[in-house]
Design an enzyme around this catalytic site. Sequence first.
Site, PDB file in Angstrom:
ATOM      1  N   GLU A  69       0.821  -1.218   0.000  1.00  0.00           N
ATOM      2  CA  GLU A  69       0.000   0.000   0.000  1.00  0.00           C
ATOM      3  C   GLU A  69       0.853   1.266   0.000  1.00  0.00           C
ATOM      4  OE1 GLU A  69      -3.775   1.252   2.464  1.00  0.00           O
ATOM      5  OE2 GLU A  69      -2.012   1.317   3.757  1.00  0.00           O
ATOM      6  N   ASP A  70       2.049   1.164   0.589  1.00  0.00           N
ATOM      7  CA  ASP A  70       2.863   2.378   0.727  1.00  0.00           C
ATOM      8  C   ASP A  70       3.569   2.799  -0.553  1.00  0.00           C
ATOM      9  OD1 ASP A  70       2.193   2.731   3.407  1.00  0.00           O
ATOM     10  OD2 ASP A  70       3.578   1.137   3.980  1.00  0.00           O
ATOM     11  N   HIS A 100       1.060   6.042  10.161  1.00  0.00           N
ATOM     12  CA  HIS A 100       0.415   6.548   8.953  1.00  0.00           C
ATOM     13  C   HIS A 100      -1.007   6.995   9.281  1.00  0.00           C
ATOM     14  CE1 HIS A 100       3.213   3.681   6.621  1.00  0.00           C
ATOM     15  NE2 HIS A 100       3.504   4.872   6.175  1.00  0.00           N
ATOM     16  N   CYS A 134      -2.313  -1.988   4.834  1.00  0.00           N
ATOM     17  CA  CYS A 134      -0.936  -1.924   4.310  1.00  0.00           C
ATOM     18  C   CYS A 134      -0.609  -3.064   3.368  1.00  0.00           C
ATOM     19  CB  CYS A 134       0.079  -2.003   5.440  1.00  0.00           C
ATOM     20  SG  CYS A 134      -0.457  -1.330   6.987  1.00  0.00           S
TER      21      CYS A 134
HETATM   22  C1  CIR Z   1       7.070   0.389   8.088  1.00  0.00           C
HETATM   23  O1  CIR Z   1       7.410   0.867   9.176  1.00  0.00           O
HETATM   24  O2  CIR Z   1       7.182   1.000   7.032  1.00  0.00           O
HETATM   25  C2  CIR Z   1       6.493  -1.009   8.085  1.00  0.00           C
HETATM   26  N1  CIR Z   1       7.128  -1.795   9.076  1.00  0.00           N
HETATM   27  C3  CIR Z   1       5.000  -0.970   8.301  1.00  0.00           C
HETATM   28  C4  CIR Z   1       4.264  -0.283   7.186  1.00  0.00           C
HETATM   29  C5  CIR Z   1       2.806  -0.231   7.413  1.00  0.00           C
HETATM   30  N2  CIR Z   1       2.130   0.334   6.312  1.00  0.00           N
HETATM   31  C6  CIR Z   1       0.996   1.021   6.388  1.00  0.00           C
HETATM   32  O3  CIR Z   1       0.518   1.337   7.470  1.00  0.00           O
HETATM   33  N3  CIR Z   1       0.441   1.409   5.255  1.00  0.00           N
END
Ligand code: CIR
Length: 256
Positions: free
Chosen positions: A66-67, A164, A251
């Site tokens: 998702e990121d 986020h 995510c």
């Molecule tokens: C991070 O810190 O980037 C990952 N461990 C977790 C990402 C979670 N992503 C989200 O909430 N969209």
Amino acid sequence: MFSHVIVKTPCTAMVHGITGHPELGAPDYEKALEQHRAYIETLRQCGVDVTVLPADEAYPDSCFVEDAAVLTKYCAVITNPGAPSRKGETAAIEPAVAEFYPPDKIFHIKAPGTLEGGDVMMCGDTFYVGLSGRTNPEGVKQLANILEPFGCKVVGVPLTEVLHLKTGVVYLENGVMLTAGEFCTKSAFEGYTKITVPKDEPYAANCIWVNGKVIVPEGYPKVLKAVQAAGYQTLTCDTSEYKKIDGGLSCLSLRF
Ligand code: CIR
């Protein structure tokens, strides 16, 4: 309605994913894989077609697709993640996105702008974007420049309590938002009907709406009940291993 979803198999290095909660311990990889399979099945039950990308050991957090992109009905935006260890994740996402969007509808967030998709909450044609440790004002400005010509509105939302934006607030369509902590009282969200996440279940704010159904993380009975009471059909998925590295239901997929 969503017809497609992109997910990415977690790599074994996910046990070293970024976390603000080391006290929860490292994820159990086999269990995480099993949970990922169940997640895909649950998405399929919501009537979407699922593209599964292969694991990439170079990027411990790469299962959190998702990121790396923001996918809308108008265009796709490849992000520039704010976390240095995650910047290269976008290279593998772009070809997958290009299967669904023509080249002239794929845009990019460029340095010095940073933006992670977990900060972008789509509410119809309004996009709320968390100004977080990962997404900076320049990233929000670039997203606005990309989306406004399509008639969309982009609204920056400062946040302090969570990683986020969607860690603490998600849109369940129909004018309804599931809100936790600081997001229960943000003026940006005035006018929406709120389902308030109780203080002892903050992780469960990260639910996902998929084609009329709401997927709720397993083990949060109060939020499950509140979402059901609001009239939604629910499904649950265990994301315990992803929670250990600050990830959740939203995510793990790109829904479009
Ligand atoms: C991070 O810190 O980037 C990952 N461990 C977790 C990402 C979670 N992503 C989200 O909430 N969209």
